[in-house]
Design a protein around this motif. Sequence first.
Motif, PDB file in Angstrom:
ATOM      1  N   VAL A  43      15.551  10.796 -17.078  1.00  0.00           N
ATOM      2  CA  VAL A  43      16.197  10.338 -18.301  1.00  0.00           C
ATOM      3  C   VAL A  43      15.571   9.038 -18.791  1.00  0.00           C
ATOM      4  O   VAL A  43      15.276   8.141 -18.000  1.00  0.00           O
ATOM      5  CB  VAL A  43      17.704  10.102 -18.046  1.00  0.00           C
ATOM      6  CG1 VAL A  43      18.431   9.769 -19.338  1.00  0.00           C
ATOM      7  CG2 VAL A  43      18.336  11.300 -17.368  1.00  0.00           C
ATOM      8  N   THR A  44      15.381   8.941 -20.097  1.00  0.00           N
ATOM      9  CA  THR A  44      15.006   7.661 -20.710  1.00  0.00           C
ATOM     10  C   THR A  44      16.217   7.149 -21.490  1.00  0.00           C
ATOM     11  O   THR A  44      16.931   7.923 -22.132  1.00  0.00           O
ATOM     12  CB  THR A  44      13.784   7.806 -21.643  1.00  0.00           C
ATOM     13  OG1 THR A  44      14.067   8.779 -22.662  1.00  0.00           O
ATOM     14  CG2 THR A  44      12.555   8.247 -20.852  1.00  0.00           C
ATOM     15  N   SER A  45      16.439   5.841 -21.398  1.00  0.00           N
ATOM     16  CA  SER A  45      17.626   5.261 -22.023  1.00  0.00           C
ATOM     17  C   SER A  45      17.299   3.918 -22.643  1.00  0.00           C
ATOM     18  O   SER A  45      16.564   3.121 -22.061  1.00  0.00           O
ATOM     19  CB  SER A  45      18.724   5.084 -20.960  1.00  0.00           C
ATOM     20  OG  SER A  45      19.822   4.382 -21.501  1.00  0.00           O
ATOM     21  N   ASN A  46      17.864   3.669 -23.807  1.00  0.00           N
ATOM     22  CA  ASN A  46      17.728   2.358 -24.422  1.00  0.00           C
ATOM     23  C   ASN A  46      18.595   1.323 -23.687  1.00  0.00           C
ATOM     24  O   ASN A  46      18.297   0.138 -23.690  1.00  0.00           O
ATOM     25  CB  ASN A  46      18.127   2.410 -25.903  1.00  0.00           C
ATOM     26  CG  ASN A  46      17.949   1.072 -26.586  1.00  0.00           C
ATOM     27  OD1 ASN A  46      16.906   0.439 -26.457  1.00  0.00           O
ATOM     28  ND2 ASN A  46      18.961   0.620 -27.301  1.00  0.00           N
ATOM     29  N   LEU A  66      22.966  14.887 -24.119  1.00  0.00           N
ATOM     30  CA  LEU A  66      21.711  15.597 -24.302  1.00  0.00           C
ATOM     31  C   LEU A  66      21.296  15.663 -25.763  1.00  0.00           C
ATOM     32  O   LEU A  66      22.154  15.803 -26.648  1.00  0.00           O
ATOM     33  CB  LEU A  66      21.850  17.044 -23.798  1.00  0.00           C
ATOM     34  CG  LEU A  66      22.215  17.250 -22.334  1.00  0.00           C
ATOM     35  CD1 LEU A  66      22.387  18.741 -22.060  1.00  0.00           C
ATOM     36  CD2 LEU A  66      21.162  16.664 -21.426  1.00  0.00           C
ATOM     37  N   PRO A  67      19.999  15.624 -26.065  1.00  0.00           N
ATOM     38  CA  PRO A  67      19.539  15.938 -27.411  1.00  0.00           C
ATOM     39  C   PRO A  67      19.956  17.364 -27.784  1.00  0.00           C
ATOM     40  O   PRO A  67      20.050  18.243 -26.913  1.00  0.00           O
ATOM     41  CB  PRO A  67      18.010  15.832 -27.303  1.00  0.00           C
ATOM     42  CG  PRO A  67      17.779  14.945 -26.122  1.00  0.00           C
ATOM     43  CD  PRO A  67      18.894  15.259 -25.163  1.00  0.00           C
ATOM     44  N   GLN A 127      13.410  16.607 -18.524  1.00  0.00           N
ATOM     45  CA  GLN A 127      13.031  15.301 -19.050  1.00  0.00           C
ATOM     46  C   GLN A 127      13.651  15.126 -20.429  1.00  0.00           C
ATOM     47  O   GLN A 127      13.441  15.973 -21.309  1.00  0.00           O
ATOM     48  CB  GLN A 127      11.503  15.212 -19.149  1.00  0.00           C
ATOM     49  CG  GLN A 127      10.987  13.914 -19.738  1.00  0.00           C
ATOM     50  CD  GLN A 127      11.275  12.747 -18.819  1.00  0.00           C
ATOM     51  OE1 GLN A 127      10.887  12.741 -17.669  1.00  0.00           O
ATOM     52  NE2 GLN A 127      11.967  11.751 -19.356  1.00  0.00           N
ATOM     53  N   PHE A 128      14.411  14.048 -20.621  1.00  0.00           N
ATOM     54  CA  PHE A 128      15.045  13.884 -21.930  1.00  0.00           C
ATOM     55  C   PHE A 128      15.517  12.449 -22.125  1.00  0.00           C
ATOM     56  O   PHE A 128      15.758  11.723 -21.158  1.00  0.00           O
ATOM     57  CB  PHE A 128      16.240  14.837 -22.080  1.00  0.00           C
ATOM     58  CG  PHE A 128      17.333  14.641 -21.079  1.00  0.00           C
ATOM     59  CD1 PHE A 128      18.471  13.910 -21.391  1.00  0.00           C
ATOM     60  CD2 PHE A 128      17.240  15.200 -19.811  1.00  0.00           C
ATOM     61  CE1 PHE A 128      19.485  13.731 -20.468  1.00  0.00           C
ATOM     62  CE2 PHE A 128      18.251  15.036 -18.879  1.00  0.00           C
ATOM     63  CZ  PHE A 128      19.372  14.301 -19.199  1.00  0.00           C
ATOM     64  N   PRO A 129      15.676  12.051 -23.397  1.00  0.00           N
ATOM     65  CA  PRO A 129      16.298  10.756 -23.687  1.00  0.00           C
ATOM     66  C   PRO A 129      17.806  10.920 -23.747  1.00  0.00           C
ATOM     67  O   PRO A 129      18.322  11.982 -24.095  1.00  0.00           O
ATOM     68  CB  PRO A 129      15.735  10.416 -25.069  1.00  0.00           C
ATOM     69  CG  PRO A 129      15.545  11.755 -25.714  1.00  0.00           C
ATOM     70  CD  PRO A 129      15.181  12.709 -24.612  1.00  0.00           C
ATOM     71  N   LEU A 130      18.507   9.867 -23.404  1.00  0.00           N
ATOM     72  CA  LEU A 130      19.956   9.849 -23.554  1.00  0.00           C
ATOM     73  C   LEU A 130      20.254   9.672 -25.045  1.00  0.00           C
ATOM     74  O   LEU A 130      19.974   8.623 -25.622  1.00  0.00           O
ATOM     75  CB  LEU A 130      20.520   8.684 -22.745  1.00  0.00           C
ATOM     76  CG  LEU A 130      21.986   8.710 -22.392  1.00  0.00           C
ATOM     77  CD1 LEU A 130      22.343   9.938 -21.580  1.00  0.00           C
ATOM     78  CD2 LEU A 130      22.345   7.445 -21.628  1.00  0.00           C
ATOM     79  N   ASN A 131      20.767  10.704 -25.670  1.00  0.00           N
ATOM     80  CA  ASN A 131      21.072  10.672 -27.105  1.00  0.00           C
ATOM     81  C   ASN A 131      22.576  10.744 -27.302  1.00  0.00           C
ATOM     82  O   ASN A 131      23.206  11.707 -26.840  1.00  0.00           O
ATOM     83  CB  ASN A 131      20.426  11.860 -27.827  1.00  0.00           C
ATOM     84  CG  ASN A 131      18.971  11.633 -28.141  1.00  0.00           C
ATOM     85  OD1 ASN A 131      18.347  10.754 -27.589  1.00  0.00           O
ATOM     86  ND2 ASN A 131      18.417  12.444 -29.017  1.00  0.00           N
ATOM     87  N   ILE A 137      24.647   6.496 -14.467  1.00  0.00           N
ATOM     88  CA  ILE A 137      24.052   7.440 -15.416  1.00  0.00           C
ATOM     89  C   ILE A 137      24.365   8.872 -15.002  1.00  0.00           C
ATOM     90  O   ILE A 137      24.546   9.755 -15.841  1.00  0.00           O
ATOM     91  CB  ILE A 137      22.541   7.176 -15.585  1.00  0.00           C
ATOM     92  CG1 ILE A 137      22.055   7.762 -16.909  1.00  0.00           C
ATOM     93  CG2 ILE A 137      21.737   7.696 -14.398  1.00  0.00           C
ATOM     94  CD1 ILE A 137      20.769   7.187 -17.425  1.00  0.00           C
ATOM     95  N   ASP A 138      24.495   9.127 -13.691  1.00  0.00           N
ATOM     96  CA  ASP A 138      24.884  10.469 -13.243  1.00  0.00           C
ATOM     97  C   ASP A 138      26.328  10.782 -13.610  1.00  0.00           C
ATOM     98  O   ASP A 138      26.656  11.936 -13.908  1.00  0.00           O
ATOM     99  CB  ASP A 138      24.666  10.619 -11.736  1.00  0.00           C
ATOM    100  CG  ASP A 138      23.208  10.855 -11.390  1.00  0.00           C
ATOM    101  OD1 ASP A 138      22.596  11.752 -12.002  1.00  0.00           O
ATOM    102  OD2 ASP A 138      22.676  10.148 -10.521  1.00  0.00           O
TER     103      ASP A 138
END
Length: 199
Positions: A124-127, A74-75, A66-70, A146-147
């Motif tokens: 994934v979380t994305s703005n 990846l963060p 689980q992660f945000p798109l930074n 996104i993949d």
Amino acid sequence: MTNILLINGHQPFPTSPGKLNAALTAFAADFFAARDCPVRCVETKSAWDLETEIGNQLWAGLIIVQFPLNSMGLPWSLKRYFDEVYTAGMDGRLAKGDGRSRSDPGRQYGSGGRMQDTRYMLSVTSNAPQTAFGDARQTLFSGRSIDDLLSPVHINFAFFGASACPTFAAYDVSKGGRTAEDFRRYEYHLLAVYDLLGA
């Protein structure tokens, strides 16, 4: 029952404390625990033990990241986790080298993985809005999904022999305000993955 490892890869910064990624991680933990699947969680922003995490990788039948798109990837704390855990696992526990032999070093690169019984899923979380992906008329991603953007992560798991479950994405999280809808979609997504696993 499938063993579930949840990796929360959010790295907090002033405008993004990580509440949504924490909530999605907790939601997945509750989902699988309610189905009697053993669940372990790790947060990459906090201290973690290398040997414990290699053990977690070996234990898991499904790894959910689980992660945000930074910065379109990846963060940094999640990248560090992958770099350190998977590099250490190259000692034969997660992979036996890179799969090549000295007699034919030009072939079979990436076939030494030992995680063939492991599935993984990216959440994934994305703005960015969903419309930014998969549409060649959108200039930033030029039709990429996104993949496609996260192909290095998929390739890393493939190197170790793990196979992918479909990716989940919550889009437009800063401006869209569709959190309830995202959690409903996530529940359906997890149900499909659970069925896929035959857990």
